[in-house]
Scaffold this motif. Structure first.
Motif, PDB file in Angstrom:
ATOM      1  N   ASP A  77       0.849  -1.179   0.000  1.00 57.43           N
ATOM      2  CA  ASP A  77       0.000   0.000   0.000  1.00 57.43           C
ATOM      3  C   ASP A  77       0.893   1.241   0.000  1.00 57.43           C
ATOM      4  N   PRO A  78       0.730   2.151  -0.954  1.00 52.98           N
ATOM      5  CA  PRO A  78       1.630   3.311  -1.026  1.00 52.98           C
ATOM      6  C   PRO A  78       1.584   4.197   0.212  1.00 52.98           C
ATOM      7  N   TYR A  79       0.447   4.224   0.924  1.00 53.69           N
ATOM      8  CA  TYR A  79       0.390   5.069   2.120  1.00 53.69           C
ATOM      9  C   TYR A  79       1.314   4.538   3.214  1.00 53.69           C
ATOM     10  N   CYS A  80       1.368   3.209   3.385  1.00 50.28           N
ATOM     11  CA  CYS A  80       2.265   2.631   4.396  1.00 50.28           C
ATOM     12  C   CYS A  80       3.717   2.988   4.103  1.00 50.28           C
ATOM     13  N   LEU A  81       4.089   2.959   2.826  1.00 51.23           N
ATOM     14  CA  LEU A  81       5.456   3.305   2.446  1.00 51.23           C
ATOM     15  C   LEU A  81       5.713   4.799   2.642  1.00 51.23           C
ATOM     16  N   ALA A  82       4.756   5.622   2.209  1.00 55.66           N
ATOM     17  CA  ALA A  82       4.936   7.075   2.339  1.00 55.66           C
ATOM     18  C   ALA A  82       5.006   7.496   3.799  1.00 55.66           C
ATOM     19  N   GLN A  83       4.242   6.830   4.662  1.00 53.80           N
ATOM     20  CA  GLN A  83       4.224   7.169   6.085  1.00 53.80           C
ATOM     21  C   GLN A  83       5.613   7.006   6.706  1.00 53.80           C
ATOM     22  N   ILE A  84       6.351   5.990   6.268  1.00 49.87           N
ATOM     23  CA  ILE A  84       7.699   5.758   6.790  1.00 49.87           C
ATOM     24  C   ILE A  84       8.705   6.714   6.156  1.00 49.87           C
ATOM     25  N   LEU A  85       8.667   6.829   4.833  1.00 49.40           N
ATOM     26  CA  LEU A  85       9.733   7.511   4.107  1.00 49.40           C
ATOM     27  C   LEU A  85       9.622   9.030   4.143  1.00 49.40           C
ATOM     28  N   LEU A  86       8.432   9.569   4.393  1.00 51.61           N
ATOM     29  CA  LEU A  86       8.299  11.027   4.475  1.00 51.61           C
ATOM     30  C   LEU A  86       9.143  11.610   5.604  1.00 51.61           C
ATOM     31  N   LYS A  87       9.456  10.803   6.607  1.00 47.71           N
ATOM     32  CA  LYS A  87      10.264  11.286   7.735  1.00 47.71           C
ATOM     33  C   LYS A  87      11.658  11.711   7.288  1.00 47.71           C
ATOM     34  N   PHE A  88      12.137  11.149   6.170  1.00 46.55           N
ATOM     35  CA  PHE A  88      13.498  11.429   5.713  1.00 46.55           C
ATOM     36  C   PHE A  88      13.536  12.493   4.617  1.00 46.55           C
ATOM     37  N   LEU A  89      12.390  13.031   4.259  1.00 47.06           N
ATOM     38  CA  LEU A  89      12.303  14.027   3.193  1.00 47.06           C
ATOM     39  C   LEU A  89      12.406  15.430   3.781  1.00 47.06           C
ATOM     40  N   SER A  90      13.142  16.299   3.114  1.00 47.85           N
ATOM     41  CA  SER A  90      13.246  17.684   3.571  1.00 47.85           C
ATOM     42  C   SER A  90      11.903  18.393   3.424  1.00 47.85           C
ATOM     43  N   PRO A  91      11.632  19.396   4.252  1.00 53.29           N
ATOM     44  CA  PRO A  91      10.404  20.184   4.075  1.00 53.29           C
ATOM     45  C   PRO A  91      10.394  20.880   2.716  1.00 53.29           C
ATOM     46  N   SER A  92       9.207  21.097   2.195  1.00 52.54           N
ATOM     47  CA  SER A  92       9.001  21.769   0.901  1.00 52.54           C
ATOM     48  C   SER A  92       9.562  20.966  -0.264  1.00 52.54           C
ATOM     49  N   ARG A  93       9.654  19.661  -0.095  1.00 57.99           N
ATOM     50  CA  ARG A  93      10.123  18.796  -1.173  1.00 57.99           C
ATOM     51  C   ARG A  93       8.965  17.935  -1.674  1.00 57.99           C
ATOM     52  N   PRO A  94       8.999  17.526  -2.954  1.00 58.22           N
ATOM     53  CA  PRO A  94       7.843  16.844  -3.553  1.00 58.22           C
ATOM     54  C   PRO A  94       7.765  15.353  -3.230  1.00 58.22           C
ATOM     55  N   LEU A  95       6.542  14.895  -3.159  1.00 59.93           N
ATOM     56  CA  LEU A  95       6.204  13.475  -3.064  1.00 59.93           C
ATOM     57  C   LEU A  95       5.403  13.116  -4.307  1.00 59.93           C
TER      58      LEU A  95
END
Length: 432
Positions: free
Chosen positions: A352-370
């Protein structure tokens, strides 16, 4: 009631996939590539294609250990292509294994020669398709094919056809094209680019490439704001297509962390990357991989968060045998600890893409695209609703493309095509 919006995506210029100069003097710390990458050498990948059939593509690799390779049941000598230029056209004579270089213009002229002004006034109303118009039998055709070339077979078929002269000029050209596809043993060796790779995978079956089309890939790269010296997280279940596209767009001047949801180091997940024929030094500089379970474990350690303790993986307890994989994992871990990555791209078949995004968004800089791609809309609806607290400017779009045949007096939409190529969810990360 869900308040997501469904848009048709804007038009994207597909020319961004054109050849990129890899010999740029400004190498940004990446080893400068100086080699003639237009010459076929051992270790190179190439796309073999029947010259008159654009859907007959196959990716081949030229190894010194393999003296032969097979293409559509024909055995071909590898060394007959070494030293030749990409884009060349070759003929494979009957009962021969060596390709002979030819001038493609000589054969295109046969296909496009004007057949006569009077042919424009004819029509095909009186022609009956009952297999009685050809005087030659199947045995006669096979005999000519064995003893001579495909060009001679086509000439004999035309001379012994009762109805060829009665057809109009368009029907005659179509007849010639059909016979060339069947009898001409001409092959073109293409230099792998992301454009050719996408067309090859899509022609082999859209499901193989998760129904990702070239125009959808162009939009993914645009929404991800891919640029040189960027750091990108990629989950890609499609033979490494996303990583390959990022490398070509940045000319190998970037950092890509491949998040694996299956076995780490699986070569099939990098097939498209290796096919671009980048030197080993550039691949080592750009690529690193790590398991999604290791990422969850890293997040649990850094944030003392119990949310992901349920994620267990038996391979985590085993010592890695490959030193290369250990180095890649350590490199990926160091990049993730900084938590300043520039984009997150997700295209997964298993999770499920939400489960993956929930984990990986923590490592993304603010104001960066998903950017998340899915062949169906349902998983992205769930993401759209649940990511509102973490992202702004969420946008769910459907990619749509219609191809046209452009010929004299015959310009029209193509008869058979896939109208849809999935859905794309985009957003910008914010700090809540």
């Amino acid at each position: 009631m869900m308040d997501y919006e469904l848009h048709h995506s804007p038009s994207i210029n597909l020319n961004e996939f054109d050849h990129i100069n890899r010999n740029d003097d400004n190498n940004h710390g990446i080893p400068q590539i100086k080699y003639d990458d237009d010459i076929i050498s051992y270790g190179h990948y190439a796309i073999m294609r029947k010259t008159f059939d654009v859907n007959s593509c196959k990716l081949v690799r030229f190894d010194k250990e393999n003296k032969y390779f097979y293409f559509y049941k024909r055995k071909i000598l590898t060394n007959s292509l070494i030293g030749m230029r990409f884009g060349s056209t070759f003929e494979l004579p009957s009962n021969d294994k060596s390709l002979k270089i030819v001038n493609i213009e000589d054969y295109i002229a046969t296909k496009t020669d004007p057949i006569g002004e009077s042919g424009m006034q004819k029509d095909n109303r009186s022609i009956r398709d009952d297999n009685s118009s050809q005087k030659l039998s199947r045995n006669d055709i096979e005999k000519i094919k064995r003893e001579t070339s495909g060009e001679a077979v086509i000439k004999s078929l035309i001379e012994n056809s009762k109805t060829f002269g009665e057809k109009n000029v368009f029907a005659q050209a179509k007849y010639l094209q059909k016979k060339q596809q069947k009898y001409m043993n001409l092959y073109t060796v293409l230099k792998p680019t992301i454009k050719f790779l996408m067309e090859m995978y899509y022609s082999q079956g859209p499901a193989k490439n998760n129904y990702l089309r070239l125009d959808s890939l162009a939009q993914i790269l645009t929404f991800s704001n891919i640029m040189s010296d960027g750091r990108y997280m990629v989950i890609d279940s499609n033979l490494g297509i996303l990583s390959s596209a990022i490398m070509e767009k940045t000319s190998g001047k970037c950092q890509i962390i491949q998040i694996e949801t299956k076995e780490v180091g699986n070569a099939s997940q990098r097939q498209a990357v290796y096919a671009l024929n980048y030197p080993k030094s550039v691949l080592e500089q750009c690529l690193s991989c790590i398991s999604i379970y290791q990422v969850a474990k890293l997040l649990n350690e850094t944030e003392h968060n119990d949310t992901f303790k349920s994620l267990t993986y038996h391979n985590l307890l085993k010592q890695r045998k490959s030193e290369k994989l250990q180095l890649e994992e350590q490199k990926a871990t160091n990049l993730l600890r900084e938590k300043n990555l520039d984009a997150l791209l997700i295209m997964s078949k298993e999770y499920d893409p939400y489960c993956l995004a929930q984990i990986l968004l923590k490592f993304l800089s603010p104001s960066r695209p998903l950017v998340i791609f899915s062949p169906t809309i349902e998983p992205l609806k769930n993401c759209f609703v649940k990511l509102k607290s973490d992202c702004v400017f969420l946008r769910l779009s459907e990619t749509w493309l219609r191809k046209y045949q452009v010929l004299n007096d015959r310009t029209r939409p193509e008869m058979i095509m896939n109208a849809s190529s999935g859905f794309i969810l985009t957003g910008i990360k914010v700090i809540n």
